[in-house]
Each structure stands twice: as C-alpha cells, then as structure tokens.
Design an enzyme around this catalytic site. Structure first.
Site, short mmCIF file in Angstrom:
data_model
loop_
_atom_site.label_atom_id
_atom_site.label_comp_id
_atom_site.label_asym_id
_atom_site.label_seq_id
_atom_site.Cartn_x
_atom_site.Cartn_y
_atom_site.Cartn_z
N ASP A 1 -1.72 -0.71 5.98
CA ASP A 1 -1.97 -0.23 7.34
C ASP A 1 -3.40 0.24 7.60
O ASP A 1 -3.79 0.40 8.75
CB ASP A 1 -1.01 0.92 7.68
CG ASP A 1 -1.45 2.23 7.06
OD1 ASP A 1 -1.87 2.21 5.88
OD2 ASP A 1 -1.39 3.27 7.74
N ASP B 1 -7.08 -1.72 3.60
CA ASP B 1 -6.14 -2.80 3.32
C ASP B 1 -6.56 -4.11 3.98
O ASP B 1 -5.97 -5.16 3.69
CB ASP B 1 -4.73 -2.43 3.81
CG ASP B 1 -4.17 -1.22 3.09
OD1 ASP B 1 -4.35 -1.16 1.86
OD2 ASP B 1 -3.59 -0.35 3.74
N ASP C 1 0.87 -1.16 0.00
CA ASP C 1 0.00 0.00 0.00
C ASP C 1 0.92 1.22 0.00
O ASP C 1 2.10 1.11 0.31
CB ASP C 1 -0.89 -0.03 1.25
CG ASP C 1 -1.69 1.25 1.40
OD1 ASP C 1 -2.34 1.66 0.43
OD2 ASP C 1 -1.64 1.84 2.50
#
Length: 635
Positions: A504, A508, A312
């Site tokens: 995080d 996600d 990410d």
C-alpha cells in the site's frame, strides 16, 4: 465545428463500420441496393488489407494471432457475394478488438501521477537572516538549510538540524509508528514531518534522494514486465489450420471453389474474437462491483494462475495506524482513570500518538480535564498541571525522572508503550500497536485453498515485529529490514509464478510494478502504490485479494468454456458446410447464432448471483476503534 466523439477517435474501424452499415441501409431505402454490394465488399477488402499489413508486422515480432482466418473469411465472403456477411465479420473483428481494449483498460500506469506526488517545493532558509524562501525541490543543493513545516513532505534526503523531530516514514519503510530523530540523524525524502516544524540540512539533491530512486525503480520494473499473451491467441493457430484444411478438403473433394468459401463463412473467428473479451469485461465489471479495479484482462488471467503471494506488512496485513491496545494501571488507578489523566495531558502534546490516546478516551465517553499549565519535552513526553496535581506522559526515561518506581512493561513485537506518572507516583502504562487485520489469517488460508500456497512477507520493519505479525496471520517466510530495492530483488528471485504482490505504500510501488500481479490497498489514497499496481482494492479489506483471485479463476473458466463452445459449434457447422448442406447466406446467419450463444455464455463472468451469496457469507472486516481495543483489556 462538430466535435468528433472520443469513442470514434479511439475505435475508428468500429465507428466507420457502423457508418458504412447505416449508409448501406440508406441506399436500400432509396432503391440503390446494387451499390450496397460494392460498398460493403470494397470496405471489407480495405479492412482486410489493413489487417494483413498489421499481421505482417506482428509476425516480424514472432506473434501469430487470429487475424489470418479473419482476413481469409472477409475475402472469401466477398468472392461468393455474401457482402452482408463481409460487413458482419469486419464488425466482429473490430468490435472484438475494441471490447478487448476496453476490458483491458489500457490506461497504462501513469508515472506522471507518481511524479506529481513527489515533493515539488522546498523552503530554503537563509543562514544569516533565517528567512525562508520557496524554491523548486529540484533546485535544492547539498548543504542547503531547509525548513519542513508540520505535516509537510520532506523534499530531499537530509540530516536533522533541529534538536529533535518525529517523522512518519510508513509509506517509505513500512514502519507504522512515528520515528523520532535527534540532531544529526538522517531524514528520508518522502517522509512526513510531525506536528512541530523542523529544519534539515540537505545531504542529496532531489534526483538522488530516496523518493526519486523509488520512482526510477517503478519505471524500470514496469518496463521489464513481459507482455501478456491474449487467451484467444493460444487457440488461433490450430483453429485457423484446421479450418483451412477442412475448407481445402471440401473444395478438393467437390471440385467446387464455392465450397471453400462456404466452409470459411461459418469458420469466422468471431467466437475467438468475442468470447474472451466479453468474459474478461464481465470479470472486470464483477471485480469493480466488489471494490477491485483491475487494469487489464491479462491481470485476471495471471490472477487465475497465481501460485505465490507476497505481502507488505504495514497497512496491508495490519491496519497501518497505531491504536491503543491495552491500558495497564498501577498504584490503585483504574483503567478509565489512567486513560482520562493521560488523554487530558496529551491534549497539549504534538506527538502523533497523542491523537490515539485522546481518541480512545473519547470513544469510551470519558470527560477530559483542562490543564492550568502544560509543557512538552519534544520526543520525550508532556507534563500538565491540573490544580495541585501533576501528570506526566511519555517515555520511560521521562517518567523515571519524576517517579523512580516506574518500570518497563512487557511489550510484544510491534508494540510501543507510553508511561504515566501522577503526582510523582508511577500510575501505569498505555500500550499502542498496529493491529493485525481481523481477517488477515483467514485470507491467507483462503488463498492457499485457491492454489496460492506459497506466501512471503516483505517489510522494512525490524525482524522481531515482522515475525510476530507473520505468526499471527500464518505466514512462514519473512524478510525484514527491506529497502524498496531489496523487495524488488526478492520478488524477482521467486520461482513459483505467477507472483501476486500486495502492498500500500510508496515503498511498495517498485515491487508492485515488478510482480506478475501487483495489488495495491488503495483505500487510503496511496497514489504511488495504486499507479504502479495492476489492481487496486478500493476498500480497506484484505479479503478482497481472495475475491480478486476467485474472480480471475471464474473469469478464465467462463472464457475458456465460451471459446470451446464457439469452436465446437463452428466445427459442426464447418463439417455440415463441407458437404454443401449450408449455403453461404445461411452459413453467415448460423455463424451469428453461434456468436450470440458464445457471447451469452461469456456474460456469465459477470457473476452477480455468486457475489451476492459470497457477500452474505463474508461481511467486510472493519478496523477496531481505540475504545474497543482499550475496553477489551480494561479490568
């Protein structure tokens, strides 16, 4: 009433075996040693029967482990009268399973924690009186007018009813900077309101809102994961077949059935039962010491074989919070003067970026002024009067109304500018961005050296911003503008597996659950991500992903060395026992020596010396302070 210890309830066979052993010692002490044989032998046969039933159930599911050899070894030691060896084998069998369970930490992903973070309460407004009534988020209906107070989580998807508002959507979309919405714009559940109360009109129920859809994705992804095959099970079948074949050959050639039992006594699968669990427990202890919580032994094994890593962007490759990166003064102002005036005015702003400007000024030791008056145009900027002077800070359109000479400053991907006008003159601009982590590029390179050569960035951010960050950290493949479901499909489509996913935010959580290994950057308390991940990094340091892979590789290497060491020593003892040179009693003792050697070797997975050396070489990277960022570019 005496309370039964939790350990005894969780591992009843281990606890019972210890009790039986203590009872046997007590019988010996009272000159009732003859009863010990019946106690140990009878208990061993009961355990063997239980294990046999469990083995049959596993066979129906197509799983054959090391249970058969353990069962035969228990029965064989009973038949030859080595009842102490019987109890030891039972203890090793049950203890190995308990160690593996403890090392695996089978505290499965708790979706309950994710559900608890979901918005529980909504403030429903009466359209006539304007009074707010607290109701459960699940009772909200489409068309309800809702109040969202400052810093509250939006309970359901809606449409902004207020003139304007700013929302933090970083945990949902990956966009690190606040998103400004105008009347009629859509607002996502799970986003966090800014510093000004806002009203929204519900466009979906809680069950159909974005946050609940993410929860559903997490649940589905978690259930779709393939079960992990225990490392020791891969060697169980050939070891079992080889042991039985050698024992049968010894019996056939000697004509003595005791020879069969003597071979199997030294062929007990304790090295297989203990080597991997002890090594993985050591590896998980080592990981925890490095700020990494690994939720299962299978996670370390998958990390050791990983071939692809997916990142990410926001909060993972970047620090996740906007910071002042550059002060660009104009019209004769210095950087300190411009920052002082801007921060003095921003004291009266509710905008999220105001805190970044004020923080940068404080870090540089600048003294802020108190305004005589101030007013804020929501989502546009703030104007403050200091004596005879006026300072405006905000969007370019807000500044050009006051200073016609104001011009847009150059911005790179992911940057945002705040413009400043002083007494009708354009005074300059202040640039903020979500800074790339200092060690992100090195971490990507280190992963490639460890064999994780394929990399990919998945983000909800715009492509220009994503490409800019990817270029800085050395990532080639990028997919931008991703929704949580897009990320899940992208990871499922990857062919070079196992796949590590590092993220995080709430957005996600589904993709962390569906990846072969999901790693959550949990330093900031990202509950949804942490609960759906297989490993959680407790420090705000992306290089710990490299540490996790390295620990996984070291742990599996030590486990395999220990397994092979145990197998080789057992084979040597079996060959000697096949010639009748090791009585059953001596064989049981020698097997315990093999177990001890195997365990001591497996404990090398704790790896304290290697970690201390690595810590001296690679200090943890800390995020830059606003002042440091501003000072770096100030004239």
């Amino acid at each position: 009433m005496t309370r039964i210890p939790a350990f005894a309830l969780r591992y009843p066979v281990v606890s019972t075996t210890i009790v039986v052993g203590v009872l046997g010692l007590a019988l010996v002490a009272v000159d009732a040693a003859s009863m010990v044989r019946w106690l140990f032998s009878g208990y061993g046969l009961v355990v063997a029967l239980i294990e046999f039933v469990g083995m049959l159930r596993r066979l129906r599911r197509g799983s054959l482990g090391i249970d058969l050899l353990a069962i035969i070894a228990i029965v064989a030691t009973v038949l030859v009268g080595e009842y102490v060896a019987t109890l030891l084998i039972v203890l090793m069998l049950a203890g190995g399973a308990a160690l593996e369970d403890f090392a695996a930490g089978r505290a499965a992903r708790e979706l309950d924690a994710l559900l608890k973070r979901a918005p529980q309460i909504a403030h429903r407004l009466d359209p006539d009186s304007g009074e707010a009534t607290d109701v459960a988020a699940t009772e909200v209906r489409v068309g309800d007018l809702l109040l969202v107070r400052p810093s509250e989580i939006v309970p359901v998807d809606g449409q902004l009813h207020s003139d304007s508002a700013a929302f933090d959507e970083s945990s949902l979309t990956g966009e690190s900077l606040p998103v400004e919405r105008a009347v009629g714009d859509g607002v996502l559940s799970g986003s966090i309101n800014g510093q000004v109360a806002a009203t929204i009109v519900a466009t979906a129920t809680a069950a159909n809102s974005q946050y609940q859809q993410i929860i559903a994705l997490v649940d589905e992804a978690s259930k779709s994961k393939a079960p992990v095959v225990r490392l020791a099970d891969r060697y169980a079948v050939p070891f079992t077949v080889g042991s039985l074949a050698l024992a049968g050959l010894a019996w056939a050639l000697s004509g003595d059935p005791v020879r069969f039992a003597e071979v199997l006594v030294v062929a007990t699968p304790c090295p297989l039962l203990l080597a991997a669990p002890v090594a993985f427990m050591g590896g998980m202890s080592r990981a925890a010491r490095n700020g990494i919580i690994v939720k299962g032994a299978g996670v370390l094994e998958a990390l050791s074989r990983a071939r692809t890593v997916v990142f990410d962007k926001t909060g993972t490759l970047t620090y996740g919070t906007p910071a002042i990166t550059e002060v660009r003064p104009e019209a004769g102002f210095t950087a300190d003067e411009l920052l002082t005036l801007a921060a003095s005015a921003e004291q009266y702003s509710s905008h999220v970026l105001a805190a970044s400007v004020i923080g940068a000024a404080h870090e540089r030791g600048l003294t802020l002024h108190t305004a005589d008056s101030a007013s804020e145009a929501a989502t546009f900027g703030v104007e403050a009067r200091f004596g005879d002077g006026t300072v405006r800070v905000g969007k370019l359109t807000f500044i050009t109304d006051e200073a016609a000479d104001a011009t847009a400053t150059h911005l790179a991907g992911g940057e945002l500018a705040m413009y400043v006008a002083v007494d009708g003159r354009f005074a300059g601009s202040i640039v903020a961005s979500d800074r790339v982590r200092a060690n992100a590029r090195q971490s990507v390179a280190d992963l490639a050296r460890l064999g994780v050569r394929e990399n990919l960035m998945l983000t909800g951010d715009a492509r220009a911003t994503a490409q800019h960050v990817a270029g800085q950290v050395g990532i080639v493949h990028v997919r931008a503008d991703c929704l949580p479901s897009d990320k899940v499909e992208a990871v499922r489509a990857l062919t070079r597996r196992p796949v590590i996913m590092v993220g995080d935010g709430v957005n996600d959580a589904p993709v962390l659950a569906v990846a072969d290994v999901g790693i959550a950057m949990g330093a900031k308390g990202a509950t949804a991500a942490s609960e759906s991940a297989d490993a959680v990094i407790l420090l705000d340091d992306i290089s710990r992903v490299v540490s996790a892979v390295r620990i996984g590789k070291d742990t599996v290497r030590v486990a395999l060395h220990s397994i092979w060491l145990g197998i080789m020593l057992s084979v040597v003892l079996m060959v000697v026992a096949a010639f009748g040179l090791i009585p059953a009693t001596a064989g049981a003792i020698s097997q315990e020596v093999v177990d001890l050697v195997t365990i001591l070797n497996a404990l090398r997975a704790i790896g304290g010396r290697r970690d201390r050396a690595a810590a001296r070489r690679a200090p943890v990277s800390a995020p830059p302070t606003p002042a440091a960022s501003a000072a770096a570019v100030a004239p």
